[in-house]
Design an enzyme around this catalytic site. Structure first.
Site, PDB file in Angstrom:
ATOM      1  N   GLU A 207      54.860  77.000  31.754  1.00  0.00           N
ATOM      2  CA  GLU A 207      55.656  75.712  32.538  1.00  0.00           C
ATOM      3  C   GLU A 207      57.117  75.884  31.731  1.00  0.00           C
ATOM      4  OE1 GLU A 207      54.188  71.983  31.387  1.00  0.00           O
ATOM      5  OE2 GLU A 207      51.976  72.472  31.910  1.00  0.00           O
TER       6      GLU A 207
ATOM      7  N   GLU B 182      54.818  63.771  40.881  1.00  0.00           N
ATOM      8  CA  GLU B 182      53.342  63.095  40.706  1.00  0.00           C
ATOM      9  C   GLU B 182      53.378  61.830  40.237  1.00  0.00           C
ATOM     10  OE1 GLU B 182      50.335  66.114  38.918  1.00  0.00           O
ATOM     11  OE2 GLU B 182      52.513  67.110  38.504  1.00  0.00           O
TER      12      GLU B 182
ATOM     13  N   LYS C 159      51.116  60.094  37.109  1.00  0.00           N
ATOM     14  CA  LYS C 159      51.374  60.949  35.753  1.00  0.00           C
ATOM     15  C   LYS C 159      51.782  59.642  34.647  1.00  0.00           C
ATOM     16  CE  LYS C 159      51.909  64.824  34.674  1.00  0.00           C
ATOM     17  NZ  LYS C 159      52.752  66.042  34.064  1.00  0.00           N
TER      18      LYS C 159
ATOM     19  N   GLU D  58      58.210  62.254  33.600  1.00  0.00           N
ATOM     20  CA  GLU D  58      56.900  62.855  33.895  1.00  0.00           C
ATOM     21  C   GLU D  58      56.415  62.869  35.217  1.00  0.00           C
ATOM     22  OE1 GLU D  58      54.634  64.573  31.888  1.00  0.00           O
ATOM     23  OE2 GLU D  58      56.399  64.780  30.207  1.00  0.00           O
TER      24      GLU D  58
END
Length: 385
Positions: free
Chosen positions: A269, A323, A326, A332
């Site tokens: 990542e 997203e 999250k 995030e």
């Protein structure tokens, strides 16, 4: 009728995207890995995601689970998967029988039509605070590996786990990198196991975190791969012009302290948020575009780090989509390259990395990018309807 149209369109686009080696077409593209998270309630279906990733020529995808809908949607494609076995499964995976049952239920039904090369057993376990979970990690990995051996899959599917850089005790200068002393009891046997099965050591590396914590001390150019004076490692006299290289080489140095120079470090990542809370400086679309755009250029150059110049950095960008579910700070929920509707969050010079279609003839080469993009647009539009 709608189902028939969908199937035909999907097959047409896959055929167009697969013509890279034909005599008629040549596709110039960049191949990279990407994290496909699904903690959201507004994402497109996996079959639509398959079209998007094919258009980008993404050849490697990392999942955080083993979603059968995703794996089925990518069957008979060229996409290679890392699938995840979440932290919540680790206690059960210490039981070899349960580990084998999980593989038989979640992995073997998709082979060989879907390419699965790695099983990620746990994520950032050693960088957390749960010592009980830490004690399960190696045993769970060994059980999964033993099951792969029993099922005749160990030659094609490798067992790994991913680590945050919280496992580091020291990382400056890179040549003085060491792991945390309190984690040595877990990391040493883990490295021995990696060496035994020839598995890479995966890290989740985010230069953004260093900048966010110390924006007045860490030059933003150093973390964004922009021109800067960089730093010299006093231990090796090697020069570093970006933080990501320094982070990777610090991990190599830490492994060397534990007696291992035979394990490759890969980035599972890395990314940059396009939006954040007030206390998250630098989280802007502009900086995210610069970071990921320059990262893609670095990947394309196939260069290694100053300490390992001959080993190109194997990288998975975080993440494919924003997203919305999250937890945590705003950043995030804003690491995605794309919004859920398939439009880019920001410009990363993607035109340079989307396939450029060239029509070849004896007389001349005619750039047919506009035709190709029209077909991609038309197909994706119809599929989203």
């Amino acid at each position: 009728m709608a189902s028939f149209t969908y199937t035909v369109l999907f097959r047409i686009i896959l055929v167009l995207l697969s013509l890279s080696d034909s005599a008629l077409f040549h596709v110039q593209s960049l191949s990279f890995g990407i994290n496909y998270g699904q903690i959201a309630n507004n994402l497109p279906s996996p079959s639509r995601v398959a079209v998007l990733l094919q258009s980008l020529n993404v050849s490697r995808v990392k999942l955080y689970d083993a979603d059968p809908n995703v794996l089925q949607s990518f069957s008979n494609s060229e996409v290679d998967f890392i699938i995840g076995l979440g932290n919540e499964f680790l206690p059960n995976m210490t039981d070899p029988l349960k580990a084998q049952n999980w593989i038989q239920q979640r992995v073997t039904p998709h082979l060989p039509q879907t390419k699965i090369s790695f099983i990620l057993v746990g994520n950032e376990v050693l960088g957390g605070n749960d010592t009980k979970l830490m004690s399960y990690l190696l045993t769970a990995m060994q059980s999964v590996y033993a099951a792969l051996v029993n099922l005749g899959l160990s030659k094609t599917v490798t067992v790994v786990t991913a680590h945050s850089l919280n496992i580091m005790g020291s990382s400056y200068p890179p040549s003085a990198g060491t792991f945390r002393e309190d984690l040595a009891q877990y990391i040493q046997p883990l490295l021995n196991f990696h060496s035994q099965i020839n598995a890479p050591f995966l890290i989740n590396a985010y230069p953004y975190f260093a900048y966010k914590d110390s924006p007045n001390e860490v030059p933003i150019e150093y973390v964004l791969f922009q021109p800067n004076s960089g730093m010299n490692d006093s231990g090796t006299n090697l020069h570093y012009d970006n933080m990501l290289d320094a982070q990777i080489d610090a991990v190599y140095a830490a492994m060397k302290v534990m007696g291992h120079t035979d394990i490759e470090v890969r980035i599972s990542e890395t990314g940059w948020p396009s939006k954040g809370d007030e206390n998250e400086p630098g989280a802007t679309p502009e900086n995210a575009g610069i970071y990921n755009g320059n990262l893609l250029k670095k990947i394309a150059e196939k260069k290694g780090t100053p300490a390992r110049p001959d080993i190109p950095i194997d990288t998975y960008i975080f993440a494919l989509f924003n997203e919305d579910l999250k937890p945590g700070p705003a950043s995030e929920r804003n690491y995605g390259l794309f919004y859920p509707d398939g439009t880019p969050v920001y410009n990363i010079g993607v035109d340079s990395y989307l396939p450029t279609l060239i029509f070849s003839s004896a007389a001349q080469d005619v750039n047919a990018l506009s035709i190709f993009n029209f077909l991609i647009f038309l197909t994706v539009y119809l599929l989203w309807e």
